[in-house]
Design an enzyme around this catalytic site. Structure first.
Site, PDB file in Angstrom:
ATOM      1  N   GLU A  17       5.123  10.665 -14.787  1.00 52.18           N
ATOM      2  CA  GLU A  17       5.767  11.833 -15.408  1.00 52.18           C
ATOM      3  C   GLU A  17       6.669  12.564 -14.407  1.00 52.18           C
ATOM      4  O   GLU A  17       7.754  13.036 -14.760  1.00 52.18           O
ATOM      5  CB  GLU A  17       4.712  12.835 -15.923  1.00 52.18           C
ATOM      6  N   ILE A 447      23.138  -7.729   1.939  1.00 50.25           N
ATOM      7  CA  ILE A 447      21.728  -7.991   2.263  1.00 50.25           C
ATOM      8  C   ILE A 447      20.989  -8.679   1.121  1.00 50.25           C
ATOM      9  O   ILE A 447      19.916  -9.253   1.327  1.00 50.25           O
ATOM     10  CB  ILE A 447      21.030  -6.678   2.688  1.00 50.25           C
ATOM     11  N   SER A 449      20.444  -7.537  -2.626  1.00 46.52           N
ATOM     12  CA  SER A 449      20.463  -6.947  -3.966  1.00 46.52           C
ATOM     13  C   SER A 449      21.772  -6.208  -4.211  1.00 46.52           C
ATOM     14  O   SER A 449      22.354  -5.616  -3.299  1.00 46.52           O
ATOM     15  CB  SER A 449      19.283  -6.004  -4.169  1.00 46.52           C
ATOM     16  N   ASP A 615      13.672 -12.294   4.126  1.00 49.00           N
ATOM     17  CA  ASP A 615      13.628 -10.875   4.490  1.00 49.00           C
ATOM     18  C   ASP A 615      12.297 -10.497   5.111  1.00 49.00           C
ATOM     19  O   ASP A 615      11.246 -10.808   4.563  1.00 49.00           O
ATOM     20  CB  ASP A 615      13.807 -10.007   3.232  1.00 49.00           C
ATOM     21  N   GLU A 621       6.724  -2.532  10.487  1.00 50.37           N
ATOM     22  CA  GLU A 621       5.751  -1.618   9.869  1.00 50.37           C
ATOM     23  C   GLU A 621       4.316  -2.134  10.012  1.00 50.37           C
ATOM     24  O   GLU A 621       3.370  -1.352  10.103  1.00 50.37           O
ATOM     25  CB  GLU A 621       6.125  -1.492   8.387  1.00 50.37           C
ATOM     26  N   HIS A 657      16.275 -10.323   7.606  1.00 48.49           N
ATOM     27  CA  HIS A 657      16.765  -8.940   7.509  1.00 48.49           C
ATOM     28  C   HIS A 657      15.612  -7.982   7.778  1.00 48.49           C
ATOM     29  O   HIS A 657      14.500  -8.209   7.321  1.00 48.49           O
ATOM     30  CB  HIS A 657      17.338  -8.684   6.109  1.00 48.49           C
ATOM     31  N   CYS A 659      14.702  -3.605   8.192  1.00 49.46           N
ATOM     32  CA  CYS A 659      15.223  -2.244   8.075  1.00 49.46           C
ATOM     33  C   CYS A 659      14.104  -1.254   8.340  1.00 49.46           C
ATOM     34  O   CYS A 659      12.972  -1.659   8.593  1.00 49.46           O
ATOM     35  CB  CYS A 659      15.849  -2.024   6.694  1.00 49.46           C
ATOM     36  N   GLU A 681      19.185  -2.595  10.070  1.00 49.15           N
ATOM     37  CA  GLU A 681      19.650  -1.241   9.763  1.00 49.15           C
ATOM     38  C   GLU A 681      19.980  -0.541  11.078  1.00 49.15           C
ATOM     39  O   GLU A 681      19.124  -0.418  11.940  1.00 49.15           O
ATOM     40  CB  GLU A 681      18.534  -0.489   9.045  1.00 49.15           C
ATOM     41  N   HIS A 710      21.458   4.343   1.558  1.00 52.58           N
ATOM     42  CA  HIS A 710      20.619   5.325   0.859  1.00 52.58           C
ATOM     43  C   HIS A 710      21.437   6.458   0.267  1.00 52.58           C
ATOM     44  O   HIS A 710      20.907   7.296  -0.445  1.00 52.58           O
ATOM     45  CB  HIS A 710      19.568   5.900   1.822  1.00 52.58           C
TER      46      HIS A 710
HETATM   47  N1  LIG Z   1      17.074  -8.611  -0.017  1.00 54.68           N
HETATM   48  C1  LIG Z   1      16.540  -7.278  -0.182  1.00 54.68           C
HETATM   49  C2  LIG Z   1      16.120  -6.705   1.127  1.00 54.68           C
HETATM   50  C3  LIG Z   1      15.734  -5.266   1.072  1.00 54.68           C
HETATM   51  S1  LIG Z   1      14.913  -4.726   2.478  1.00 54.68           S
HETATM   52  C4  LIG Z   1      17.573  -6.408  -0.840  1.00 54.68           C
HETATM   53  O1  LIG Z   1      18.745  -6.669  -0.631  1.00 54.68           O
HETATM   54  O2  LIG Z   1      17.224  -5.468  -1.551  1.00 54.68           O
HETATM   55 ZN   LIG Z   2      16.305  -3.640   3.896  1.00 59.55          ZN
END
Ligand SMILES: N[C@@H](CCS)C(=O)O
Ligand SMILES: [Zn+2]
Ligand SMILES: CN1c2c(nc(N)[nH]c2=O)NC[C@@H]1CNc1ccc(C(=O)N[C@@H](CCC(=O)N[C@@H](CCC(=O)N[C@@H](CCC(=O)O)C(=O)O)C(=O)O)C(=O)O)cc1
EC number: 2.1.1.14
Length: 777
Positions: A17, A447, A449, A615, A621, A657, A659, A681, A710
């Site tokens: 919500e 990258i 998407s 990726d 992390e 990749h 980030c 990144e 972002h």
């Molecule tokens: N291949 C993914 C990595 C995101 S960290 C994308 O491009 O969204």
């Molecule tokens: Zn990323």
């Protein structure tokens, strides 16, 4: 005496919500009042659930409209100057701070295009917090109104109230210094004054306790920082509100005696991650203090082994403790609301799971069982039946055929001692690949998407609801891929992607296609702000029943003469962003996933895909919080990547990749992954992150992200050229690729096309500036 509480509750809403209300408010579809009404209703519902499940305290202060760290910035009035406006409500300015803002043509200079606060990972979780900014101009100015309002709302429920806040030392250490030699901890005295005033106000307003979380106590801290705890908590005592010191996410090792001796009224221990500390805490913590045992895992979804947990409660009383509180180890923010009736989860697996509501029930059941044991009384029939049923589910998981697959275990065992290397060293591969792909200097790519539009999400919703069939869905997805390829051709990108329109999420998508994973229909967990993820549930040995991406990749490649990267998520990221098994080492599970991904990589290669990206955004992390544990992790995480990547021929180019991370302290391990190309990144650090790659003489190709995905902001050509020139000062230009920071799924098409067009212009300029770049060693 036993009491029960939690460190925090999920806040996005059982049906998301809050997410929907926020997004409607940002689109101008609902007013601030309507948004705040939704928030109030959610808080009341959450407190009522805690009361209904029998908890002795309700927790206040854990709710947030966007992020709890950002709320502390607002609470203590340390909002950076660029977000302080005369006009606009405090809430508008709060959203400005967490989301950034593009100026409207009509607005004054104070609304200039401002960058949001930086966002980074909350310890080693997949939750992102907004990073406070501190410098010697920072002043604190308490604004407790919003918190006091929440307290007033909670009081209507007439139940004891525990406030939860981040402790002052952790709050400062989570922040970022905006001046080269400025130490945020210099601000501690000033901040502690504000906390002390706040605690006094909260006491006066009717709170019984405050939990001050200092998870940094579980990190490697310099002695000078450790030394600050005593005086800080001595001052905070003056607020007059009993303090429970909250610790979680790591062992307290090295800091146990200090944590036990601090001038507070109670200590909360993470008994999932820090169980090893319990005997020492039982020794050191004075018996007059409250010991809060975090026995229920707020970061995973398995039913708690309550018989084991009961032993720890008994041990606490045996050691002489008078008052023991039972709790989750950390906030339940990191788990879904409920999994009890989730129709998406395989019924055989569902019975093993526990979402937030079920975890409240576990804490209550544990309390009843412990009370009976301590007072030598028999359990009520109802409690005995519930406990027996609960424990039967725990036992069933451990012995289930659904979990254990001998063939998978045997395959992993067979990898022991193998080093998993590519056929030739990078230099040799590079020459072969350059001959095959004939890329220009500063090759351009993205990258993976491209915008996940409302249309694509609605399409998937219609498929799930049975309103369209799989064929109709596949056709639309192919149209989206074709459109994406065509747009990239027009832009002139050198290396294309299919755009990932078929993926709900880069981890969930693979979880749905691998054996050993279950997935939920509604198990949403907040990732940042209004954005959520639905982590798959990794319950058993992992294998790949069939190719997962080959058809899509082959289709996309058939539409272009340029290389189209195959797009996979790596084993460490799949592990890190799933709810994982607690019955075997993470390294073992990672190897199982790695072997499944390795099969996919080979199938892609056999189908003619020449570039494959694996990726690993969560590689950093996953690093354990304590230094002593890090080397072992890096070894197995790197090995897992190599297992998935190294089966291909020299002519196949492997990309990875990463980030959301500082990479400099783990560069040797990143180099050991031996990907031909890594995209990272970097733009928000003004390429500073890349300096480490240069100093380390990182050997393979690198694509430093040139703009921040972002934000909808479209960068200028000059900005990108400047950033790449900065990169070229520390890295051989022949190694450099040009790409955005990360995937473009959260962006809209117009700004995506504009920004990529700018990126292509920048590439042209750079090729002119660096005409003599030698592409092959
Ligand atoms: N291949 C993914 C990595 C995101 S960290 C994308 O491009 O969204
Ligand atoms: Zn990323
Ligand atoms: C790269 N990031 C990721 C992380 N963790 C992951 N597991 N995945 C990641 O990609 N961690 C670090 C970062 C975090 N970044 C993000 C960025 C964006 C999101 C996000 O956009 N989340 C979406 C949900 C994505 C999803 O699962 N979509 C599904 C279902 C969508 C849905 O809600 N459908 C509605 C209908 C919508 C409509 O328009 O009609 C419904 O079912 O009711 C899908 O596409 O099918 C979000 O909206 O929050 C997350 C992390």
């Amino acid at each position: 005496m036993i009491k029960t509480h939690i460190a925090g509750y999920p806040r996005i809403g059982a049906q998301r919500e809050l997410k929907f209300a926020l997004e409607k408010h940002w689109r101008g579809e609902i007013s601030q009042r309507e948004l705040l009404d939704t928030a109030t209703a959610l808080r009341l519902a959450h407190w009522q659930t805690q009361i209904d499940q029998g908890l002795d305290f309700i927790t206040v202060g854990d709710f947030s409209l966007y992020d709890h760290v950002a709320d502390h910035i607002a609470l203590f009035g340390c909002i950076p100057p660029r977000f302080r406006h005369e006009e606009g409500s405090p809430l508008d300015n709060y959203f400005h701070m967490v989301r950034g803002k593009r100026p409207k043509a009509s607005q004054c200079a104070c609304h200039a295009d401002t960058f949001a606060l930086e966002m980074t990972k909350w310890f080693d979780t997949n939750y992102h917090y907004m990073v406070p900014e501190f410098d010697d101009e920072t002043r604190f100015n308490l604004h407790a109104e919003a918190l006091l309002d929440q307290l007033a709302q909670a009081k209507l429920l007439q139940h004891p109230i525990k406030i939860t806040l981040i402790g002052p030392i952790t709050l400062l250490l989570l922040g970022k210094s905006k001046q080269p030699d400025f130490e945020p901890l210099n601000l501690l005295d000033a901040l502690v004054d504000q906390y002390t005033t706040l605690l006094g106000q909260l006491k006066q307003a009717g709170a019984q306790w405050v939990q001050l979380d200092e998870p940094v106590l579980g990190l490697d801290l310099p002695a000078s920082t450790l030394a600050l705890f005593d005086s800080t908590y001595n001052s905070l005592k003056r607020g007059g509100l009993p303090i429970l010191l909250g610790t979680y996410f790591s062992e307290l090792e090295g800091h146990i005696s200090q944590a036990c001796k601090l001038p507070v009224d109670g200590l909360h221990l993470d008994c999932v991650r820090g169980l090893k500390d319990l005997p020492a805490v039982l020794d050191w913590l004075p018996n007059y203090k409250v010991l809060s045992l975090g026995l229920v895992d707020g970061r995973n979804i398995w039913k708690t082994d309550l018989e084991q947990a009961l032993k720890h409660v008994t041990a606490a009383f045996d050691s002489g403790k008078n008052e023991v509180w039972l709790s989750s180890n950390c906030s339940l923010l990191h788990c879904p609301y409920t999994l009890a009736d989730d129709t998406g989860v395989l019924p055989a697996v569902r019975n093993w799971l526990s979402g937030a509501i079920e975890k409240l029930g576990e804490i209550e059941l544990l309390k009843q069982a412990a009370n009976a044991l301590l007072h030598g009384k028999a359990l009520s029939t109802e409690t005995a039946t519930a406990l027996a049923r609960h424990q039967a589910a725990v036992a069933e998981r451990h012995s289930s055929n659904w979990v254990h697959k001998p063939a998978v275990k045997a395959r992993v065992k067979a990898t022991e001692g193998l080093s998993f290397s590519r056929q030739s060293p990078f230099k040799v591969r590079r020459a072969v690949q350059q001959q095959r792909f004939n890329l220009p200097a500063f090759p351009t790519t993205t990258i993976g998407s491209f915008p996940q539009t409302a249309d694509i999400r609605a399409l998937r919703k219609r498929l799930k609801a049975g309103l369209i069939d799989q064929n109709a869905y596949d056709t639309e997805i192919r149209n989206a891929i074709a459109d994406c390829i065509q747009k990239q051709e027009v832009l002139g990108l050198d290396v294309l992607v299919h755009g990932e329109p078929e993926r709900n999420d880069m981890v969930e998508f693979f979880g749905e296609r691998l054996d050993g994973f279950a997935f939920s229909a509604n198990g949403w967990v907040q990732s940042y702000g209004s954005r959520c993820v639905k982590p798959p549930i990794l319950y058993g040995d992992v294998s790949r029943p069939a190719p997962m991406t080959v058809d899509t990749s082959v289709f996309a490649q058939s539409l272009s003469k340029r290389p189209v990267k195959g797009m996979l998520t790596g084993p460490v990221t799949i592990l890190q962003w799933s709810f994982v098994r607690d019955d075997q080492a993470r390294s073992e599970t990672a190897k199982q996933i790695a072997l499944a991904i390795a099969d996919e990589v080979i199938d892609l290669e056999c189908a003619g895909i020449g570039m494959i990206q694996i990726d690993e955004p969560a590689y950093r992390e996953g690093l354990p919080l304590r230094k002593k544990d890090q080397a072992a992790y890096l070894d197995w995480a790197t090995l897992a990547f190599r297992i998935s990547a190294c089966g291909v021929k020299d002519e196949t180019q492997i990309h990875t990749h990463m980030c959301y991370a500082e990479f400099n302290d783990i560069l040797p391990n990143i180099a050991a992954m031996d990907a031909d190309v890594i995209t990272i990144e970097t733009s928000r650090s003004d390429m500073e992150l890349l300096r480490g790659f240069g100093e380390f003489s990182y050997p393979n190709d690198i694509g430093p992200g040139v703009y921040d995905i972002h934000s909808p902001r479209v960068p200028a050509v000059g900005e990108l050229v400047r950033l790449m020139q900065k990169a070229a000062e520390v890295i051989d230009p022949a190694q450099l690729w040009i790409n955005p920071d990360c995937g473009l799924k959260t962006r809209g098409w117009p700004e995506t096309l504009e920004a990529l067009h700018v990126m292509m212009q920048a590439a042209k300029t750079l090729r002119t500036l660096h005409q003599n770049v030698k592409l092959c060693a």
